[in-house]
Design an enzyme around this catalytic site. Structure first.
Site, mmCIF file in Angstrom:
data_model
loop_
_atom_site.group_PDB
_atom_site.id
_atom_site.type_symbol
_atom_site.label_atom_id
_atom_site.label_comp_id
_atom_site.label_asym_id
_atom_site.label_seq_id
_atom_site.Cartn_x
_atom_site.Cartn_y
_atom_site.Cartn_z
ATOM 1 N N ARG A 180 0.824 -1.231 0.000
ATOM 2 C CA ARG A 180 0.000 0.000 0.000
ATOM 3 C C ARG A 180 0.848 1.268 0.000
ATOM 4 O O ARG A 180 0.509 2.264 0.642
ATOM 5 C CB ARG A 180 -0.967 0.048 1.200
ATOM 6 C CG ARG A 180 -1.922 -1.099 1.288
ATOM 7 C CD ARG A 180 -2.836 -1.266 0.082
ATOM 8 N NE ARG A 180 -3.486 -2.545 0.208
ATOM 9 C CZ ARG A 180 -3.011 -3.672 -0.335
ATOM 10 N NH1 ARG A 180 -1.921 -3.658 -1.098
ATOM 11 N NH2 ARG A 180 -3.644 -4.805 -0.160
ATOM 12 N N SER A 229 -10.403 -0.285 3.733
ATOM 13 C CA SER A 229 -9.665 -0.388 4.989
ATOM 14 C C SER A 229 -9.123 0.976 5.384
ATOM 15 O O SER A 229 -8.492 1.654 4.581
ATOM 16 C CB SER A 229 -8.498 -1.363 4.845
ATOM 17 O OG SER A 229 -9.000 -2.666 4.666
ATOM 18 N N GLU A 300 -4.261 3.953 6.205
ATOM 19 C CA GLU A 300 -4.093 3.721 4.764
ATOM 20 C C GLU A 300 -4.763 4.856 4.000
ATOM 21 O O GLU A 300 -4.287 5.290 2.956
ATOM 22 C CB GLU A 300 -4.721 2.369 4.382
ATOM 23 C CG GLU A 300 -4.629 2.078 2.891
ATOM 24 C CD GLU A 300 -5.326 0.786 2.489
ATOM 25 O OE1 GLU A 300 -5.166 -0.239 3.189
ATOM 26 O OE2 GLU A 300 -6.040 0.811 1.475
HETATM 27 C C1 LIG Z 1 -15.431 -0.711 -0.716
HETATM 28 C C2 LIG Z 1 -13.946 -0.490 -0.864
HETATM 29 C C3 LIG Z 1 -13.096 -1.571 -0.945
HETATM 30 C C4 LIG Z 1 -11.713 -1.386 -1.083
HETATM 31 N N1 LIG Z 1 -10.912 -2.479 -1.175
HETATM 32 C C5 LIG Z 1 -9.578 -2.314 -1.367
HETATM 33 C C6 LIG Z 1 -8.712 -3.449 -1.511
HETATM 34 O O1 LIG Z 1 -9.140 -4.599 -1.495
HETATM 35 N N2 LIG Z 1 -7.402 -3.215 -1.691
HETATM 36 C C7 LIG Z 1 -6.864 -1.953 -1.749
HETATM 37 O O2 LIG Z 1 -5.658 -1.817 -1.952
HETATM 38 N N3 LIG Z 1 -7.661 -0.869 -1.605
HETATM 39 C C8 LIG Z 1 -8.992 -1.011 -1.419
HETATM 40 N N4 LIG Z 1 -9.796 0.086 -1.271
HETATM 41 C C9 LIG Z 1 -9.186 1.429 -1.239
HETATM 42 C C10 LIG Z 1 -9.109 2.136 -2.611
HETATM 43 O O3 LIG Z 1 -10.107 1.639 -3.476
HETATM 44 C C11 LIG Z 1 -7.746 1.965 -3.266
HETATM 45 O O4 LIG Z 1 -6.726 2.533 -2.457
HETATM 46 C C12 LIG Z 1 -7.692 2.612 -4.651
HETATM 47 O O5 LIG Z 1 -6.573 2.128 -5.349
HETATM 48 C C13 LIG Z 1 -7.641 4.132 -4.598
HETATM 49 O O6 LIG Z 1 -7.806 4.634 -5.921
HETATM 50 P P1 LIG Z 1 -8.541 6.014 -6.219
HETATM 51 O O7 LIG Z 1 -8.412 6.279 -7.673
HETATM 52 O O8 LIG Z 1 -9.902 6.022 -5.665
HETATM 53 O O9 LIG Z 1 -7.599 7.011 -5.427
HETATM 54 P P2 LIG Z 1 -8.043 8.316 -4.619
HETATM 55 O O10 LIG Z 1 -8.752 7.906 -3.382
HETATM 56 O O11 LIG Z 1 -8.713 9.285 -5.505
HETATM 57 O O12 LIG Z 1 -6.599 8.868 -4.238
HETATM 58 C C14 LIG Z 1 -5.733 8.111 -3.392
HETATM 59 C C15 LIG Z 1 -4.340 8.749 -3.423
HETATM 60 O O13 LIG Z 1 -3.770 8.584 -4.714
HETATM 61 C C16 LIG Z 1 -3.437 9.848 -5.278
HETATM 62 N N5 LIG Z 1 -3.651 9.752 -6.728
HETATM 63 C C17 LIG Z 1 -4.806 9.434 -7.381
HETATM 64 N N6 LIG Z 1 -4.600 9.436 -8.704
HETATM 65 C C18 LIG Z 1 -3.298 9.763 -8.900
HETATM 66 C C19 LIG Z 1 -2.471 9.930 -10.055
HETATM 67 N N7 LIG Z 1 -2.964 9.786 -11.278
HETATM 68 N N8 LIG Z 1 -1.166 10.271 -9.868
HETATM 69 C C20 LIG Z 1 -0.667 10.444 -8.625
HETATM 70 N N9 LIG Z 1 -1.381 10.307 -7.499
HETATM 71 C C21 LIG Z 1 -2.687 9.965 -7.635
HETATM 72 C C22 LIG Z 1 -4.352 10.827 -4.577
HETATM 73 O O14 LIG Z 1 -3.843 12.145 -4.631
HETATM 74 C C23 LIG Z 1 -4.382 10.252 -3.174
HETATM 75 O O15 LIG Z 1 -3.220 10.602 -2.463
HETATM 76 C C24 LIG Z 1 -11.186 -0.080 -1.131
HETATM 77 C C25 LIG Z 1 -12.050 1.024 -1.067
HETATM 78 C C26 LIG Z 1 -13.426 0.834 -0.932
HETATM 79 C C27 LIG Z 1 -14.338 2.025 -0.882
#
Ligand SMILES: Cc1cc2nc3c(=O)[nH]c(=O)nc-3n(C[C@H](O)[C@H](O)[C@H](O)COP(=O)(O)OP(=O)(O)OC[C@H]3O[C@@H](n4cnc5c(N)ncnc54)[C@H](O)[C@@H]3O)c2cc1C
Length: 307
Positions: A180, A229, A300
């Site tokens: 992560r 998480s 996280e």
């Molecule tokens: C129901 C649910 C289940 C989940 N299950 C998991 C799981 O099984 N495993 C897991 O790892 N995570 C899980 N997550 C957490 C989340 O989905 C992941 O961390 C996901 O990869 C975040 O992606 P996002 O595009 O939504 O990022 P965001 O939440 O929009 O951003 C997260 C971070 O990444 C940065 N970021 C986003 N895009 C970019 C880019 N293009 N360049 C640089 N930085 C960037 C943002 O600035 C921020 O710091 C879950 C979330 C939910 C709601």
């Protein structure tokens, strides 16, 4: 800051102001963005960064599935790659059952779209991504993973823009990806990446996805807004959810923010939770686990707009 700070950048898409971010997060929490920009490609992002106004805070928004945005929102500019940078396409096809297929995904494409793109073409390796919300860029930043897989396992190389507006292509080995975590400075922006997949029977790929998703539905409170998480698992010993459970936190509430009864590491929004309430719940949970088990859990979820 009344004037469009990017007026001189000749952007393809308009800059919007005072845009609510709450609907763009899976927690359904957070105030507005002062500015919202939706660049169309890496070159446009490079131009933006090279001309970025001094002292204007910048936040990259992916799917908003791992963010706790403050109630006052972001006093600067939010860059949203999901609207106009979301293509996925095959670069090279596998020639036989042993060879790999290379797929490009823009950073704003969803990880679920990437997983289903692979499934439809009979490619294995992205099944674990099918249940992870959010964008490819966010998954790279977080090294998202589940069911024994992580996005770095598929990653060949990523396209990035540095804060000075220079374009880079870096191999997976240069990104410092761990559990992560990605070692690249948080000011760099992922704009796309290439992933490798091996061929497999599409039905078997679909079956694995179904099994993973069924497991999620049994163990996660997916009917409620959450950010997945809240805490990372410690490097050794009990998982974060077990520590939270043993410290008696299951069901604890601050306003409409609640530690899920179903999964202690999921904190849910019962309806009108504010960012302050969710933050207080996170802080309290952290303190209680520290008192109870002597372990300081590391969040996280990313905190945005709190400075
Ligand atoms: C129901 C649910 C289940 C989940 N299950 C998991 C799981 O099984 N495993 C897991 O790892 N995570 C899980 N997550 C957490 C989340 O989905 C992941 O961390 C996901 O990869 C975040 O992606 P996002 O595009 O939504 O990022 P965001 O939440 O929009 O951003 C997260 C971070 O990444 C940065 N970021 C986003 N895009 C970019 C880019 N293009 N360049 C640089 N930085 C960037 C943002 O600035 C921020 O710091 C879950 C979330 C939910 C709601």
């Amino acid at each position: 800051m009344g004037m469009d700070p990017f007026a001189s950048c000749a952007l393809t898409l308009p800059v919007r102001r005072d845009v609510p971010l709450r609907p763009r997060t899976t927690w359904r929490i957070g105030g507005p963005a002062r500015w919202l920009v939706t660049p169309v490609d890496a070159v446009e992002i490079a131009g933006l960064l090279a001309n970025w106004p001094d002292h204007l805070p910048r936040v990259i928004l992916g799917g908003g599935s791992n963010l706790l945005i403050s109630d006052k929102g972001v006093p600067g500019a939010v860059m949203d790659l999901t609207q106009a940078m979301n293509r996925i396409y095959t670069i090279t096809e596998s020639l036989n059952a042993d060879s790999e297929t290379l797929v490009h995904a823009d950073a704003g494409a969803t990880t679920q779209a990437l997983a289903h793109f692979a499934r439809r073409r009979g490619l294995t390796g992205a099944e674990f991504l099918a249940g992870i919300p959010g964008s490819v860029g966010g998954a790279l930043r977080m090294n998202a993973g589940a069911h024994g897989g992580e996005i770095r396992d598929l990653l060949v190389e990523a396209d990035l823009v540095d804060p000075a507006g220079r374009l880079h292509v870096l191999p997976e080995s240069a990104l410092g990806m761990e559990y992560r975590h990605c070692g690249i400075d948080a000011a760099w922006i992922f704009t796309g990446a290439r992933f490798r997949f091996r061929p497999d029977d599409p039905e078997r790929v679909r079956e694995r996805m179904r099994a993973f998703n069924a497991r999620r539905r049994r163990s996660q409170p997916l009917a409620w807004p959450s950010a997945g998480s809240v805490f990372k698992n410690p490097p050794a010993g009990p998982k974060a959810w077990e520590l939270l459970d043993r410290a008696g936190l299951r069901g604890l509430r601050v306003g409409d923010a609640q530690v899920s009864e179903m999964h202690c590491n999921f904190f849910i929004n019962l309806g009108q939770a504010t960012a302050i309430q969710m933050r207080e719940l996170i802080d309290r949970a952290r303190e209680r686990v520290a008192e109870h088990a002597g372990i300081l859990l590391e969040p996280e979820v990313q905190f945005v707009g709190w400075e």
